[in-house]
Design a protein around this motif. Sequence first.
Motif, PDB file in Angstrom:
ATOM      1  N   ASN A   5       0.829  -1.211   0.000  1.00  0.00           N
ATOM      2  CA  ASN A   5       0.000   0.000   0.000  1.00  0.00           C
ATOM      3  C   ASN A   5       0.864   1.262   0.000  1.00  0.00           C
ATOM      4  OD1 ASN A   5      -2.154  -1.706   0.109  1.00  0.00           O
ATOM      5  ND2 ASN A   5      -2.752  -1.202   2.192  1.00  0.00           N
ATOM      6  N   GLU A   8       2.252   1.728  -3.469  1.00  0.00           N
ATOM      7  CA  GLU A   8       1.165   2.156  -4.360  1.00  0.00           C
ATOM      8  C   GLU A   8       0.904   3.643  -4.163  1.00  0.00           C
ATOM      9  OE1 GLU A   8      -1.936  -0.528  -3.147  1.00  0.00           O
ATOM     10  OE2 GLU A   8      -1.526  -1.912  -4.815  1.00  0.00           O
ATOM     11  N   TRP A   9       0.865   4.076  -2.909  1.00  0.00           N
ATOM     12  CA  TRP A   9       0.670   5.499  -2.601  1.00  0.00           C
ATOM     13  C   TRP A   9       1.825   6.330  -3.166  1.00  0.00           C
ATOM     14  CZ3 TRP A   9       4.033   8.395   0.438  1.00  0.00           C
ATOM     15  CH2 TRP A   9       3.636   9.713   0.656  1.00  0.00           C
ATOM     16  N   ASP A  12       1.811   7.194  -6.771  1.00  0.00           N
ATOM     17  CA  ASP A  12       0.822   8.192  -7.174  1.00  0.00           C
ATOM     18  C   ASP A  12       1.160   9.605  -6.714  1.00  0.00           C
ATOM     19  OD1 ASP A  12      -0.738   6.342  -8.517  1.00  0.00           O
ATOM     20  OD2 ASP A  12      -1.926   5.862  -6.736  1.00  0.00           O
TER      21      ASP A  12
END
Length: 188
Positions: A5, A8-9, A12
Amino acid sequence: MSLLNFFEWLADVPWSVDLHESQYAYSIIESVHVWAMSLFFGMTVMFDLRLLGWTMRRVPVSEVIRRLQPWTIAGFVLMLISGSLLFFAIPLRSYQNIFFRTKMLLLLLAGLNVLIFHSRIFRDVAGWDTDALPPRTARTAGALSLALWIGIVFSGRMIAYNWFDCDRQPQPGIINFLTSCTATEAGP
């Protein structure tokens, strides 16, 4: 929040996206990384070959390290900075790349080898500094360093290939385990 996670953050975050999608920045950083790695690796190979007693046999080991160390450190610092920027440009893909993970493991082992060499073996250099063939522990550290850095360079080069990327499903279960991919991340 899991590591997956987090990456993934991070992928972005605007500056990560901007760096990856930049027309020039990523290529320039990648070039600096390769140049810095060439400098660092070249200096490391020269020192390791001296530790193995294969070259510069008449030059004291302390003299070789004194002359090469500033260049080795400069190459390492540039390599670390540029490598970090490359990672931040594609954090999720890097995190899930089996070659990136291999490279990080080998880097850890290479760091431990350097730590052990400088904290234990090199402490006693006065006793073997001018020997054409250093003691077995020094030769072992040199051989291990060469093997690890060859593995690091090879793994680093292989990061660019997507043979085991998560979007190339199905993959063998062991590959999905080693890359933290799930079979549900199937590609087209």
